[in-house]
Design a protein around this motif. Sequence first.
Motif, PDB file in Angstrom:
ATOM      1  N   GLY A   1       0.818  -1.212   0.000  1.00  0.00           N
ATOM      2  CA  GLY A   1       0.000   0.000   0.000  1.00  0.00           C
ATOM      3  C   GLY A   1       0.847   1.255   0.000  1.00  0.00           C
ATOM      4  N   ALA A   2       2.099   1.140   0.448  1.00  0.00           N
ATOM      5  CA  ALA A   2       3.001   2.292   0.515  1.00  0.00           C
ATOM      6  C   ALA A   2       3.911   2.410  -0.704  1.00  0.00           C
ATOM      7  N   MET A   3       3.887   1.428  -1.605  1.00  0.00           N
ATOM      8  CA  MET A   3       4.785   1.439  -2.755  1.00  0.00           C
ATOM      9  C   MET A   3       4.178   2.189  -3.934  1.00  0.00           C
ATOM     10  N   THR A   4       4.887   3.188  -4.421  1.00  0.00           N
ATOM     11  CA  THR A   4       4.403   3.924  -5.591  1.00  0.00           C
ATOM     12  C   THR A   4       4.421   3.072  -6.849  1.00  0.00           C
ATOM     13  N   GLU A   5       5.231   2.031  -6.865  1.00  0.00           N
ATOM     14  CA  GLU A   5       5.287   1.144  -8.028  1.00  0.00           C
ATOM     15  C   GLU A   5       4.050   0.256  -8.160  1.00  0.00           C
ATOM     16  N   VAL A   6       3.239   0.224  -7.129  1.00  0.00           N
ATOM     17  CA  VAL A   6       2.001  -0.573  -7.131  1.00  0.00           C
ATOM     18  C   VAL A   6       0.829   0.367  -7.351  1.00  0.00           C
ATOM     19  N   GLU A   7       0.048   0.085  -8.383  1.00  0.00           N
ATOM     20  CA  GLU A   7      -1.055   0.998  -8.723  1.00  0.00           C
ATOM     21  C   GLU A   7      -2.378   0.625  -8.074  1.00  0.00           C
ATOM     22  N   ALA A   8      -2.495  -0.600  -7.581  1.00  0.00           N
ATOM     23  CA  ALA A   8      -3.725  -1.003  -6.901  1.00  0.00           C
ATOM     24  C   ALA A   8      -3.477  -2.267  -6.099  1.00  0.00           C
ATOM     25  N   LEU A   9      -4.274  -2.442  -5.052  1.00  0.00           N
ATOM     26  CA  LEU A   9      -4.287  -3.668  -4.271  1.00  0.00           C
ATOM     27  C   LEU A   9      -5.553  -4.435  -4.606  1.00  0.00           C
ATOM     28  N   LEU A  10      -5.413  -5.716  -4.898  1.00  0.00           N
ATOM     29  CA  LEU A  10      -6.557  -6.581  -5.177  1.00  0.00           C
ATOM     30  C   LEU A  10      -6.862  -7.390  -3.927  1.00  0.00           C
TER      31      LEU A  10
ATOM     32  N   PRO B   1      -8.852 -10.279  -1.919  1.00  0.00           N
ATOM     33  CA  PRO B   1      -9.539 -11.537  -2.241  1.00  0.00           C
ATOM     34  C   PRO B   1     -10.865 -11.697  -1.499  1.00  0.00           C
ATOM     35  N   LYS B   2     -11.757 -12.424  -2.144  1.00  0.00           N
ATOM     36  CA  LYS B   2     -13.016 -12.869  -1.528  1.00  0.00           C
ATOM     37  C   LYS B   2     -13.741 -11.753  -0.781  1.00  0.00           C
ATOM     38  N   VAL B   3     -13.990 -10.663  -1.469  1.00  0.00           N
ATOM     39  CA  VAL B   3     -14.704  -9.543  -0.859  1.00  0.00           C
ATOM     40  C   VAL B   3     -16.195  -9.883  -0.791  1.00  0.00           C
ATOM     41  N   ASN B   4     -16.731  -9.810   0.407  1.00  0.00           N
ATOM     42  CA  ASN B   4     -18.151 -10.101   0.626  1.00  0.00           C
ATOM     43  C   ASN B   4     -18.983  -8.856   0.860  1.00  0.00           C
ATOM     44  N   THR B   5     -18.388  -7.848   1.493  1.00  0.00           N
ATOM     45  CA  THR B   5     -19.109  -6.628   1.828  1.00  0.00           C
ATOM     46  C   THR B   5     -18.181  -5.422   1.693  1.00  0.00           C
ATOM     47  N   SER B   6     -18.775  -4.240   1.619  1.00  0.00           N
ATOM     48  CA  SER B   6     -17.978  -3.018   1.543  1.00  0.00           C
ATOM     49  C   SER B   6     -17.232  -2.759   2.850  1.00  0.00           C
ATOM     50  N   ALA B   7     -17.712  -3.317   3.953  1.00  0.00           N
ATOM     51  CA  ALA B   7     -17.021  -3.135   5.236  1.00  0.00           C
ATOM     52  C   ALA B   7     -15.620  -3.735   5.184  1.00  0.00           C
ATOM     53  N   GLU B   8     -15.441  -4.809   4.428  1.00  0.00           N
ATOM     54  CA  GLU B   8     -14.117  -5.411   4.288  1.00  0.00           C
ATOM     55  C   GLU B   8     -13.169  -4.464   3.549  1.00  0.00           C
ATOM     56  N   LEU B   9     -13.698  -3.718   2.605  1.00  0.00           N
ATOM     57  CA  LEU B   9     -12.880  -2.715   1.917  1.00  0.00           C
ATOM     58  C   LEU B   9     -12.560  -1.547   2.846  1.00  0.00           C
ATOM     59  N   ASP B  10     -13.480  -1.209   3.726  1.00  0.00           N
ATOM     60  CA  ASP B  10     -13.214  -0.161   4.731  1.00  0.00           C
ATOM     61  C   ASP B  10     -11.989  -0.526   5.567  1.00  0.00           C
ATOM     62  N   ALA B  11     -11.919  -1.787   5.961  1.00  0.00           N
ATOM     63  CA  ALA B  11     -10.803  -2.226   6.808  1.00  0.00           C
ATOM     64  C   ALA B  11      -9.477  -2.115   6.063  1.00  0.00           C
ATOM     65  N   VAL B  12      -9.467  -2.462   4.786  1.00  0.00           N
ATOM     66  CA  VAL B  12      -8.239  -2.345   3.990  1.00  0.00           C
ATOM     67  C   VAL B  12      -7.900  -0.883   3.766  1.00  0.00           C
ATOM     68  N   ALA B  13      -8.913  -0.087   3.466  1.00  0.00           N
ATOM     69  CA  ALA B  13      -8.692   1.340   3.224  1.00  0.00           C
ATOM     70  C   ALA B  13      -8.111   2.034   4.453  1.00  0.00           C
ATOM     71  N   GLY B  14      -8.442   1.538   5.628  1.00  0.00           N
ATOM     72  CA  GLY B  14      -7.881   2.115   6.840  1.00  0.00           C
ATOM     73  C   GLY B  14      -6.377   1.908   6.948  1.00  0.00           C
ATOM     74  N   LEU B  15      -5.882   0.836   6.329  1.00  0.00           N
ATOM     75  CA  LEU B  15      -4.446   0.542   6.351  1.00  0.00           C
ATOM     76  C   LEU B  15      -3.718   1.134   5.149  1.00  0.00           C
ATOM     77  N   ALA B  16      -4.446   1.353   4.059  1.00  0.00           N
ATOM     78  CA  ALA B  16      -3.849   1.921   2.831  1.00  0.00           C
ATOM     79  C   ALA B  16      -4.815   2.966   2.269  1.00  0.00           C
ATOM     80  N   PRO B  17      -4.919   4.105   2.943  1.00  0.00           N
ATOM     81  CA  PRO B  17      -5.965   5.079   2.612  1.00  0.00           C
ATOM     82  C   PRO B  17      -5.829   5.754   1.251  1.00  0.00           C
ATOM     83  N   LYS B  18      -4.662   5.712   0.653  1.00  0.00           N
ATOM     84  CA  LYS B  18      -4.469   6.414  -0.623  1.00  0.00           C
ATOM     85  C   LYS B  18      -4.339   5.479  -1.824  1.00  0.00           C
ATOM     86  N   LYS B  19      -4.393   4.202  -1.581  1.00  0.00           N
ATOM     87  CA  LYS B  19      -4.165   3.234  -2.662  1.00  0.00           C
ATOM     88  C   LYS B  19      -5.494   2.768  -3.271  1.00  0.00           C
ATOM     89  N   PRO B  20      -5.648   2.860  -4.591  1.00  0.00           N
ATOM     90  CA  PRO B  20      -6.849   2.300  -5.216  1.00  0.00           C
ATOM     91  C   PRO B  20      -6.988   0.815  -4.902  1.00  0.00           C
TER      92      PRO B  20
END
Length: 281
Positions: free
Chosen positions: A84-93, A95-114
């Motif tokens: 999430g901190a690497m500029t060479e990475v354009e997005a994090l994929l 796995p197995k996303v069930n709800t938007s709340a799971e994306l909230d948790a990831v976004a909290g750790l990598a708030p600027k990464k698509p």
Amino acid sequence: MTHPVRSVLYIPGSNARALDKARGLAADAIIFDLEDAVAPDEKATAREVLAQALAAGGYGARLRIVRVNGLDTAWGADDIARFGAMTEVEALLIPKVNTSAELDAVAGLAPKKPLWAMMETALGCLNAAQIAAHPQLAGMVMGTNDLARELGSRMRADRLPMQAGLGLCLLAARAYGRVIVDGVYNAFKDEAGLLAECTQGRDMGFDGKTLIHPAQIDIANAAFAPSEAELELAARQIAAFAQAQAAGQGVAVVDGKIVENLHIMTAEALLAKASAIAAMA
């Protein structure tokens, strides 16, 4: 969509040779996989191998996406923090996303990464609209193998058992302006079968296809690119509509068919896609 994603190739994050070879492949995008493609006892090592390869560069205009392990594993948080901190990475994929709340948790750790979401569960497909609406989400990837396993469905050439899940996710992606790519075709030596599935996915509206082998790249690139005939027709539609408007008319006729503003929007998007593909060369 500004970056072509006709061909999206999975590369194991632990395989240094494959990571190097990927620099010379004609894929539009690469998913550097730390999840399914890496054994549990190799996860930490794979993270370092991949980080070094990405830092070294050489992947050109290819879209670089890292599929991290889920936050419900022992490796997910470290994967997200590292990439999430690497500029060479354009997005994090994710796995197995069930709800938007799971994306909230990831976004909290990598708030600027698509973020991109793997759509590979029944619950994820049913919640596709809320997932697609997440403000940090940029793309969706169909995980048809896992979805088939969860559904208990059989693999068929027409993918009839997949249509509900594929359709729900495609509708959600289009409703919220997200990129969406189709699932993999497992028989990588079956070129006719791959072409048929690419054609089906393209006709449904997918932006491209995920791939498991470099031999599949050329077929996907050709299938999801506008043909010369489509581009020629698009140019004639745009010209005819402009001429009709100049004459005070709201529609034009091309090859015996009505051309309205909605057709011009499609034609312009097709030409823009062709330009984006040309820029990849």
